[in-house]
Design an enzyme around this catalytic site. Structure first.
Site, PDB file in Angstrom:
ATOM      1  N   LYS A 220      53.291 123.507 -42.068  1.00  0.00           N
ATOM      2  CA  LYS A 220      51.873 123.442 -41.708  1.00  0.00           C
ATOM      3  C   LYS A 220      50.995 123.209 -42.928  1.00  0.00           C
ATOM      4  CE  LYS A 220      52.299 126.225 -37.512  1.00  0.00           C
ATOM      5  NZ  LYS A 220      51.853 127.448 -36.798  1.00  0.00           N
ATOM      6  N   LYS A 315      59.044 119.842 -30.032  1.00  0.00           N
ATOM      7  CA  LYS A 315      58.717 120.872 -29.048  1.00  0.00           C
ATOM      8  C   LYS A 315      57.339 120.613 -28.432  1.00  0.00           C
ATOM      9  CE  LYS A 315      57.553 125.029 -30.413  1.00  0.00           C
ATOM     10  NZ  LYS A 315      57.559 126.413 -30.912  1.00  0.00           N
ATOM     11  N   LYS A 318      50.748 123.207 -28.189  1.00  0.00           N
ATOM     12  CA  LYS A 318      49.313 123.215 -27.920  1.00  0.00           C
ATOM     13  C   LYS A 318      48.532 122.501 -29.008  1.00  0.00           C
ATOM     14  CE  LYS A 318      49.149 127.732 -27.401  1.00  0.00           C
ATOM     15  NZ  LYS A 318      48.593 129.075 -27.179  1.00  0.00           N
TER      16      LYS A 318
END
Length: 465
Positions: A220, A315, A318
């Site tokens: 990230k 995956k 959101k």
């Protein structure tokens, strides 16, 4: 002969006198014990733990400070395993209270589970099948604490107004998916101040190198660049606090979260080693029992991982930029059908499963299997010869029917805001009770003092007149 007789007579007399004295003493002890028993109040299974405390004159200042904890908080903590060298001293009223109120055997209570979902974006099909559905199926087996982890949601840039709305939407979806507030505690993470407080305490006991090795942080951080926050680096410590506050036995985790749970166990072990062992810990807390329980992972077997509709190797998420990559639980039937119709596929004929060259086919079969509650092997016998144009509508119809009850229940829950507010208030009250007790134990172990302890240490003659 007469000499021998005269010498043995006094000895016999002495032995007889000694035996008589022992008999008299034994009788006296029996009488005293019986008298004491007659004046002792009968123990009640429902008695408040405060009745089990020693007399005020014999209590330590730490015990007096901890005494206000409620019976519910006391019963929440069963005795942790301890060696014969680490027995708690009875003089510490707080710890004696917890131990006395707890079941005598771990088999007499349900294991405790802690889990949560971030209120970023909308809960999607992957969240439901991979996590929330498992919570619903298992909520009769465990004592559950399910939170909306809003503190985790601010580790990346966010819009404050949207966060408020997402918190309430996520909590309502918990109920809509089947979480029963009568069986499980549902609350918002930020409504329990102990989460933030314990995170700081654990920060000071966690080596920086442990956090820098976290894979998710590295991934990230690359995406966020120079705007990456310390919060993202510290995310695993907050997650550890979430789990350790509730003395969780089990934590539902996916394959990508195993590393975070191992870090939680490492932090708990390090804290217990640093602050809960040795004579100094015994003097400070009255015991060398560990503060934190090391949780075990609860890996959900037989649950297929739901992947992105736009990339069968990633995956469903959101945070993915395109909303076409996921099926949200509140999508309309038309939106679901359109997303599945437009999902990425290949040009090969027929439908295959577990072919590394065809990840999208495997993903749609997993979704179809979960939506119909039928094994993939059985479905393959029906769809292996179908084209994508005929297979996709079958998947869409099955997903629409699976999510229909959730959408209907969500509309029902959100019709009356007071219903959800009451659920969150009750859940926060129970969570604060349990988490507050653990935070108090951690602070005591690290040497923090309370205002009550300071006031109790002031001599009577020192009080102002």
């Amino acid at each position: 002969s007469s000499s021998s007789s005269s010498s043995s007579s006094p000895l016999s007399s002495f032995r007889a006198s000694a035996a008589l004295a022992l008999v008299v003493c034994a009788c006296a002890l029996v009488v005293v014990a019986a008298a004491a028993a007659s004046f002792r109040p009968a123990a009640s299974a429902s008695a408040s733990p405060s009745l089990l405390l020693p007399a005020p004159g014999r209590m330590s200042r730490v015990a007096r400070a901890a005494r206000p904890l409620s019976a519910a908080a006391a019963a929440a903590f069963p005795p942790l395993p301890r060696s014969s060298r680490a027995r708690p001293r009875p003089a510490n009223g707080a710890l004696r209270c917890f131990a006395s109120a707890a079941p005598s055997s771990s088999s007499e209570r349900k294991k405790r589970v802690l889990s949560g979902v971030q209120p970023t974006g909308t809960i999607h099909l992957g969240n439901y099948l991979g996590a929330i559905k498992q919570w619903v199926d298992n909520q009769d087996k465990y004592e559950n604490f399910f939170c909306v982890v809003d503190l985790h949601a601010i580790t990346a840039p966010h819009v404050p107004k949207e966060l408020k709305e997402s918190v309430m939407k996520t909590a309502a979806l918990y109920i809509a998916c089947g979480i029963d507030p009568a069986k499980s505690n549902v609350f918002v993470q930020s409504h329990v101040p102990a989460h933030s407080e314990l995170t700081w305490l654990l920060n000071c006991a966690t080596p920086l190198g442990w956090l820098e090795r976290m894979i998710q942080f590295k991934e990230k951080a690359k995406k966020q660049g120079e705007s990456v926050s310390i919060g993202l680096l510290d995310y695993p410590v907050l997650m550890a606090s979430d789990i350790l506050l509730y003395q969780a036995d089990l934590v539902p985790v996916g394959e990508d979260q195993k590393q975070h749970l191992e870090l939680t166990r490492d932090i708990a072990r390090r804290f217990n080693d640093q602050y809960c062992k040795g004579n100094q810990a015994k003097k400070l807390r009255g015991t060398s029992r560990p503060v934190f329980k090391e949780p075990e992972p609860m890996i959900q077997k037989g649950t297929a991982r739901i992947m992105s509709l736009q990339d069968g190797t990633s995956k469903m998420s959101k945070s993915a930029p395109s909303d076409l990559s996921r099926i949200n639980l509140l999508d309309t039937p038309e939106e679901i059908a359109d997303k599945i119709k437009r999902c990425k596929t290949d040009s090969l004929l027929g439908i295959e499963y577990d072919n590394p060259e065809r990840p999208e086919a495997t993903n749609l079969l997993n979704i179809y299997s979960a939506a119909t509650n039928r094994p993939v092997e059985e479905l393959l016998g029906e769809v292996s010869e179908l084209s994508w144009g005929k297979f996709k509508p079958l998947v869409a119809d099955a997903v629409v029917e699976q999510l229909r009850p959730i959408r209907e229940k969500y509309n029902e829950v959100t019709e009356d805001p007071k219903v959800l507010a009451d659920v969150l208030e009750d859940g926060a009250a129970r969570a604060n009770e349990v988490a507050g007790a653990t935070a108090t134990w951690a602070k005591q172990a690290m040497g923090f003092t309370t205002l009550e302890e300071i006031k109790a240490s002031v001599p009577e003659h020192a009080h102002s007149k």
